[in-house]
Design a protein around this motif. Structure first.
Motif, mmCIF file in Angstrom:
data_model
loop_
_atom_site.group_PDB
_atom_site.id
_atom_site.type_symbol
_atom_site.label_atom_id
_atom_site.label_comp_id
_atom_site.label_asym_id
_atom_site.label_seq_id
_atom_site.Cartn_x
_atom_site.Cartn_y
_atom_site.Cartn_z
ATOM 1 N N ASN A 1 0.753 4.327 -1.140
ATOM 2 C CA ASN A 1 0.305 5.670 -0.738
ATOM 3 C C ASN A 1 -0.376 5.653 0.632
ATOM 4 O O ASN A 1 -0.916 6.656 1.065
ATOM 5 C CB ASN A 1 -0.601 6.295 -1.800
ATOM 6 N N ASN A 2 -0.337 4.473 1.285
ATOM 7 C CA ASN A 2 -0.710 4.400 2.690
ATOM 8 C C ASN A 2 -2.143 4.847 2.966
ATOM 9 O O ASN A 2 -2.401 5.515 3.963
ATOM 10 C CB ASN A 2 0.280 5.274 3.491
ATOM 11 N N ASP A 3 -3.088 4.463 2.082
ATOM 12 C CA ASP A 3 -4.478 4.856 2.314
ATOM 13 C C ASP A 3 -5.344 3.680 2.788
ATOM 14 O O ASP A 3 -6.564 3.789 2.866
ATOM 15 C CB ASP A 3 -5.095 5.487 1.044
ATOM 16 N N PHE B 1 -5.670 0.752 1.269
ATOM 17 C CA PHE B 1 -6.077 -0.131 0.177
ATOM 18 C C PHE B 1 -4.912 -0.308 -0.799
ATOM 19 O O PHE B 1 -4.056 0.565 -0.909
ATOM 20 C CB PHE B 1 -7.261 0.480 -0.605
ATOM 21 N N ILE B 2 -4.923 -1.429 -1.509
ATOM 22 C CA ILE B 2 -3.961 -1.587 -2.605
ATOM 23 C C ILE B 2 -4.718 -1.331 -3.903
ATOM 24 O O ILE B 2 -5.670 -2.047 -4.227
ATOM 25 C CB ILE B 2 -3.357 -3.010 -2.634
ATOM 26 N N ASP B 3 -4.326 -0.273 -4.628
ATOM 27 C CA ASP B 3 -4.917 -0.062 -5.949
ATOM 28 C C ASP B 3 -3.886 -0.444 -7.020
ATOM 29 O O ASP B 3 -2.788 -0.892 -6.695
ATOM 30 C CB ASP B 3 -5.440 1.380 -6.107
ATOM 31 N N ASP C 1 -0.426 1.214 -6.682
ATOM 32 C CA ASP C 1 0.334 0.627 -5.562
ATOM 33 C C ASP C 1 0.942 -0.703 -6.000
ATOM 34 O O ASP C 1 2.112 -0.990 -5.751
ATOM 35 C CB ASP C 1 -0.587 0.280 -4.372
ATOM 36 N N ASP D 1 0.860 -1.188 0.000
ATOM 37 C CA ASP D 1 0.000 0.000 0.000
ATOM 38 C C ASP D 1 0.896 1.238 0.000
ATOM 39 O O ASP D 1 1.093 1.900 1.008
ATOM 40 C CB ASP D 1 -0.906 -0.034 1.248
HETATM 41 CA CA CA Z 1 -3.044 2.501 -1.453
#
Ligand code: CA
Ligand code: CA
Ligand code: CA
Length: 182
Positions: free
Chosen positions: A112-114, A116-118, A121, A110
């Motif tokens: 960008n550390n939000d 979720f894995i998009d 990421d 993850d």
């Molecule tokens: Ca993410």
């Protein structure tokens, strides 16, 4: 009995974890992995995430050794590795470390550390492991199954599928960036 397909999946991951290419997995491989990961992410000594990476590496290696190093020689051989996963899939063995390992890998991917894995990421995470952008995007689409991002709950299911499922069509087979293991 581990199927031929699942054995190939497990050995693919085994080779990936054998960072120094010695043919077996030991503590040094995990230290090398932690070093390269913290370097890639720019975490330095003193950073919380740097310490977390090293602590997690220790925890996972110690648990893996306990679960897999049957002859207690400080290494988990390929045979020991496959046998360990066979045992884990058949028994109510201690899976707490696996779920912690899974959470940690999720966090590492993850970017960008939000939470979720998009796709972005995933492409960034896989590029460290040498997967091409094209392959990573394709693998992400299989993993996400039509969603735009993968939650930790989704990831935990995919993770279990990679290690435990005998189904060649399980989405979790793509966790290592591909689903063909020949
Ligand atoms: Ca993410
Ligand atoms: Ca090694
Ligand atoms: Ca051993």
């Amino acid at each position: 009995m581990v199927s031929d397909f699942r054995r190939k999946k497990l050995l693919h991951m085994y080779k990936f974890l054998d960072k120094d290419g010695s043919g077996t997995i030991d503590k040094k491989d995990f230290q090398l992995a932690a070093e390269s990961m913290t370097k890639q992410r720019g975490w330095k000594e003193g950073d919380a995430l740097y310490k977390e990476s090293l602590d997690m590496t220790d925890l996972v290696w110690n648990a893996l050794q306990k679960a897999g190093d049957a002859n207690n020689d400080g290494e988990v051989s390929a045979d020991e590795w496959v046998t360990m996963w066979d045992t884990i899939s058949k028994s109510a063995a201690d899976r707490e470390w696996l779920s912690q390992y899974c959470k940690f890998i999720f966090k590492m991917q993850d970017f960008n550390n939000d939470g979720f894995i998009d796709s972005d990421d995933y492409v960034a995470a896989r590029s460290i492991a040498g997967t091409s952008k094209e392959d990573a995007v394709a693998a992400f689409q299989k993993l996400a199954q039509g969603k735009s991002k993968i939650s930790l709950t989704d990831f935990q299911k995919l993770w279990d599928e990679y290690f435990l499922s005998e189904d060649p069509n399980a989405p979790g087979n793509f966790i290592a960036g591909k689903s063909s293991f020949d």
